[in-house]
Design an enzyme around this catalytic site. Sequence first.
Site, PDB file in Angstrom:
ATOM      1  N   HIS A  59      -0.462  -2.482  -4.726  1.00  0.00           N
ATOM      2  CA  HIS A  59       0.309  -2.314  -3.497  1.00  0.00           C
ATOM      3  C   HIS A  59      -0.198  -3.333  -2.480  1.00  0.00           C
ATOM      4  O   HIS A  59      -1.361  -3.751  -2.513  1.00  0.00           O
ATOM      5  CB  HIS A  59       0.122  -0.912  -2.933  1.00  0.00           C
ATOM      6  CG  HIS A  59       0.794   0.165  -3.724  1.00  0.00           C
ATOM      7  ND1 HIS A  59       1.166   1.367  -3.158  1.00  0.00           N
ATOM      8  CD2 HIS A  59       1.156   0.235  -5.025  1.00  0.00           C
ATOM      9  CE1 HIS A  59       1.732   2.123  -4.071  1.00  0.00           C
ATOM     10  NE2 HIS A  59       1.727   1.462  -5.227  1.00  0.00           N
ATOM     11  N   GLU A  61      -1.115  -3.026   0.555  1.00  0.00           N
ATOM     12  CA  GLU A  61      -2.289  -2.592   1.312  1.00  0.00           C
ATOM     13  C   GLU A  61      -3.579  -2.761   0.515  1.00  0.00           C
ATOM     14  O   GLU A  61      -4.590  -3.225   1.046  1.00  0.00           O
ATOM     15  CB  GLU A  61      -2.153  -1.107   1.714  1.00  0.00           C
ATOM     16  CG  GLU A  61      -0.964  -0.802   2.577  1.00  0.00           C
ATOM     17  CD  GLU A  61       0.261  -0.330   1.790  1.00  0.00           C
ATOM     18  OE1 GLU A  61       0.986   0.537   2.307  1.00  0.00           O
ATOM     19  OE2 GLU A  61       0.492  -0.831   0.668  1.00  0.00           O
ATOM     20  N   CYS A  89       1.369   4.959   1.320  1.00  0.00           N
ATOM     21  CA  CYS A  89       1.450   6.100   0.408  1.00  0.00           C
ATOM     22  C   CYS A  89       0.085   6.804   0.371  1.00  0.00           C
ATOM     23  O   CYS A  89      -0.885   6.321   0.971  1.00  0.00           O
ATOM     24  CB  CYS A  89       1.840   5.609  -0.988  1.00  0.00           C
ATOM     25  SG  CYS A  89       0.523   4.687  -1.821  1.00  0.00           S
ATOM     26  N   CYS A  92      -2.794   4.417  -0.796  1.00  0.00           N
ATOM     27  CA  CYS A  92      -3.144   3.383   0.175  1.00  0.00           C
ATOM     28  C   CYS A  92      -3.778   3.975   1.426  1.00  0.00           C
ATOM     29  O   CYS A  92      -4.741   3.418   1.960  1.00  0.00           O
ATOM     30  CB  CYS A  92      -1.914   2.552   0.511  1.00  0.00           C
ATOM     31  SG  CYS A  92      -1.329   1.594  -0.910  1.00  0.00           S
TER      32      CYS A  92
END
Length: 160
Positions: A59, A61, A89, A92
């Site tokens: 991801h 992040e 999410c 993260c």
Amino acid sequence: MLPGAATAADEVLMRQAMDLARVSGEAGEVPVGAIVVFGGHVVGSGANAREATGDPTAHAEVLALRGAARARGSWRLEGATMYVTLEPCPMCAGALVMARLSRLVFAAADPKAGSCGSLYNLCSDPRLNHELEVVPGVLAAEAAGMLSSWFARRRGVPAP
């Protein structure tokens, strides 16, 4: 912690994350971009790369945190701010807490997986070992529009 207020620099820095999101969208990834800023300098950046890497943790992040930790020489990122185009999410948000980030600025809320105010408040949960300031909604309409358009194209339907 209470939600923080946006500063004049937040929109400028969020635009850098938006640029990363556009690039990832063009590459076939969900268009999410993130940067980590420390002392006024970008020390880490990332864009979604799950498709390209086959890595479910790739991801934006997480990739930005990895870059920032390498640049700073430490996993402890106190004093740093992350700018990300979509509300993090659970994975993260947990990584932000574990990295001891000081501040999170995000654009679009994520009602399906958002963990910094929408579904959960992992960044502001006093039961965890760290809390960080959360500033939601910086360039939210622009980021949400980018995501909606990307998903509409993916599904072959007209963009909203």
